[in-house]
Design a protein around this motif. Structure first.
Motif, mmCIF file in Angstrom:
data_model
loop_
_atom_site.group_PDB
_atom_site.id
_atom_site.type_symbol
_atom_site.label_atom_id
_atom_site.label_comp_id
_atom_site.label_asym_id
_atom_site.label_seq_id
_atom_site.Cartn_x
_atom_site.Cartn_y
_atom_site.Cartn_z
ATOM 1 N N UNK A 30 0.828 -1.215 0.000
ATOM 2 C CA UNK A 30 0.000 0.000 0.000
ATOM 3 C C UNK A 30 0.855 1.255 0.000
ATOM 4 N N UNK A 31 1.977 1.229 0.686
ATOM 5 C CA UNK A 31 2.909 2.360 0.605
ATOM 6 C C UNK A 31 3.433 2.507 -0.821
ATOM 7 N N UNK A 32 3.713 1.378 -1.451
ATOM 8 C CA UNK A 32 4.167 1.380 -2.842
ATOM 9 C C UNK A 32 3.093 1.954 -3.765
ATOM 10 N N UNK A 33 1.827 1.613 -3.523
ATOM 11 C CA UNK A 33 0.742 2.186 -4.318
ATOM 12 C C UNK A 33 0.649 3.691 -4.112
ATOM 13 N N UNK A 34 0.846 4.141 -2.887
ATOM 14 C CA UNK A 34 0.853 5.582 -2.632
ATOM 15 C C UNK A 34 1.952 6.261 -3.443
ATOM 16 N N UNK A 35 3.128 5.655 -3.475
ATOM 17 C CA UNK A 35 4.238 6.226 -4.243
ATOM 18 C C UNK A 35 3.886 6.324 -5.720
ATOM 19 N N UNK A 36 3.270 5.267 -6.250
ATOM 20 C CA UNK A 36 2.869 5.283 -7.654
ATOM 21 C C UNK A 36 1.816 6.356 -7.904
ATOM 22 N N UNK A 37 0.877 6.494 -6.980
ATOM 23 C CA UNK A 37 -0.164 7.517 -7.113
ATOM 24 C C UNK A 37 0.444 8.917 -7.146
ATOM 25 N N UNK A 38 1.394 9.149 -6.269
ATOM 26 C CA UNK A 38 2.048 10.463 -6.197
ATOM 27 C C UNK A 38 2.821 10.737 -7.480
ATOM 28 N N UNK A 65 -0.214 -0.338 10.413
ATOM 29 C CA UNK A 65 -1.396 -0.787 9.685
ATOM 30 C C UNK A 65 -2.300 0.376 9.303
ATOM 31 N N UNK A 66 -2.586 1.252 10.261
ATOM 32 C CA UNK A 66 -3.444 2.401 9.961
ATOM 33 C C UNK A 66 -2.763 3.357 9.001
ATOM 34 N N UNK A 67 -1.480 3.609 9.239
ATOM 35 C CA UNK A 67 -0.765 4.598 8.418
ATOM 36 C C UNK A 67 -0.642 4.155 6.969
ATOM 37 N N UNK A 68 -0.379 2.857 6.735
ATOM 38 C CA UNK A 68 -0.280 2.411 5.350
ATOM 39 C C UNK A 68 -1.636 2.485 4.653
ATOM 40 N N UNK A 69 -2.704 2.215 5.390
ATOM 41 C CA UNK A 69 -4.036 2.379 4.801
ATOM 42 C C UNK A 69 -4.352 3.851 4.560
ATOM 43 N N UNK A 70 -3.962 4.699 5.505
ATOM 44 C CA UNK A 70 -4.197 6.134 5.325
ATOM 45 C C UNK A 70 -3.485 6.681 4.094
ATOM 46 N N UNK A 71 -2.207 6.340 3.946
ATOM 47 C CA UNK A 71 -1.450 6.914 2.832
ATOM 48 C C UNK A 71 -1.926 6.350 1.505
ATOM 49 N N UNK A 72 -2.290 5.064 1.494
ATOM 50 C CA UNK A 72 -2.810 4.494 0.259
ATOM 51 C C UNK A 72 -4.138 5.157 -0.109
ATOM 52 N N UNK A 73 -5.013 5.309 0.855
ATOM 53 C CA UNK A 73 -6.315 5.935 0.622
ATOM 54 C C UNK A 73 -6.156 7.387 0.176
ATOM 55 N N UNK A 74 -5.376 8.159 0.931
ATOM 56 C CA UNK A 74 -5.246 9.588 0.644
ATOM 57 C C UNK A 74 -4.567 9.819 -0.705
#
Length: 397
Positions: free
Chosen positions: A256-264, A326-335
């Motif tokens: 999910x952190x990786x997905x956030x990076x791709x999104x950014x 757990x919460x932070x990786x979901x937060x960053x992926x969601x946001x």
């Protein structure tokens, strides 16, 4: 040399250097290739994969003892963000090394050699998790694995298996076929099925799924018919017996952190293109970048991107410090994924009709950004995880 912004963000000189190498590689190699191949829905060439392997992108998180760089989630996501600016599929590809080395089958020196090859992009994995009737609820997988001596025998269907043809092995999440299990509910197991590059495993048939984006590689629907694979040694890495689902769920934090990076990365590329276009596009006798409506759009887009980036940095540092986060990786992926769809859509709006053509890469960023809200757990799944952490599980009556 680090900029003041890099220093303020806490990036080390080594991290800045790695990011800048990925940035230049994206500019010179990835973006031109994506501009040419994405409209054709063509596959990422092996030559590019090998170049990425030579730069160490597949081994960022593989320990140095196995030939990797031995770095963390922070460096992994820095590189992924840069690659996604060119083509999200290329940014996704590096997970086929960094996220898969523990799943490599075999043991001893032979397995170590495969890990070393993975760090160089010469031996890569794919994951078969979801099924036609099982999306986010991986605890309900129905694909069965029956133990037969020293082998597993796999039968069932899988869906959304990207790179099934190009990988060297597929990690298949299965329900253990055990009629003696309490309530008929046996545990789960991840089984690595080796195969030649460019082919599906023996006993597996499938067809590629028609997608609206995420081109560069194929995503498959697969059917396993009595497919045999060795049982991993008891001392093998991985989950406890029968608890592969739990191990898979835990591993999704990094994904999910990786997905956030791709999104950014997608959002930043769209913003950069929109800024360049706004400066050159003249309407009513002046560049549209002079219009307050455009300027405010760009200001908002840049703010949302930077907010997501800083949340990603924070989350990666937690992961590298050993926290489950757990919460932070979901937060960053969601946001980040929600932000990416908004920003790429706004960039398309700034280009107007031009943005709705394939003459500009905005439409590619927009299509791919939409997927980030779905894979690695939908936005709704992330909201559930976050709210459960804050409120506890819902009361069942």
């Amino acid at each position: 040399m680090s900029s003041n912004a890099d220093q303020a963000a806490g990036l080390t000189a080594e991290q800045v250097m790695m990011r800048d190498v990925a940035r230049e590689f994206t500019r010179a190699e990835v973006t031109p290739l994506a501009n040419r191949l994405d409209p054709e829905k063509a596959d990422i060439p092996r030559a590019l994969i090998h170049k990425m392997g030579d730069l160490g992108f597949f081994g960022i998180m593989i320990p140095q003892a196995y030939g990797g760089l031995g770095l963390g989630a922070f460096e992994y996501c820095l590189v992924a963000e840069e690659l996604a600016k060119g083509w999200m599929s290329v940014a996704s590809l590096i997970a086929r090394g960094n996220g898969f080395y523990r799943s490599i089958p075999g043991e001893g020196a032979a397995r170590d050699a495969k890990i070393a090859a993975m760090a160089q992009g010469r031996y890569l994995g794919a994951a078969a998790l979801s099924e036609p009737q099982t999306g986010s609820d991986l605890s309900s997988v129905a694909c069965r694995a029956r133990r037969d001596g020293d082998e597993w025998v796999i039968t069932g269907n899988k869906y959304w298996c990207t790179f099934a043809d190009g990988a060297d092995f597929i990690s298949v999440l299965c329900r253990i076929d055990d009629p003696d299990a309490p309530d008929g509910k046996a545990g789960t197991v991840s089984i690595s099925v080796e195969k030649p590059q460019g082919e599906l495993p023996k006993g597996v048939t499938g067809s590629s799924i028609p997608k609206i984006g995420y081109f560069g590689w194929k995503t498959w629907e697969l059917r396993f018919e009595d497919v045999r694979a060795p049982v991993a040694p008891a001392s093998d890495r991985g989950s406890a017996p029968g608890r592969a689902f739990q191990a898979t769920a835990a591993a999704l934090g990094l994904a999910r952190a990786h997905t956030a990076a791709r999104s950014i990365g997608l959002a930043q590329a769209a913003l950069d293109h929109a800024i360049g276009y706004a400066r050159e596009r003249v309407q009513f006798g002046q560049p549209i970048s002079d219009f307050q409506a455009i300027r405010f759009k760009i200001a908002t887009m840049a703010t949302e991107i930077e907010a997501a980036r800083q949340l990603m940095y924070h989350t990666c540092r937690l992961l590298d410090g050993g926290a489950a986060a757990t919460s932070e990786t979901s937060m960053v992926k969601y946001f980040a994924s929600e932000m990416s769809e908004r920003v790429t859509s706004e960039a398309l709006q700034i280009l107007g009709g031009a943005g709705y053509t394939t003459l500009h890469p905005i439409e590619r960023y927009w299509r791919d950004a939409r997927l980030t809200k779905i894979f690695e757990g939908t936005s709704e799944i992330q909201q559930r995880i976050i709210s459960d952490a804050l409120l506890g599980k819902p009361t069942r009556r």
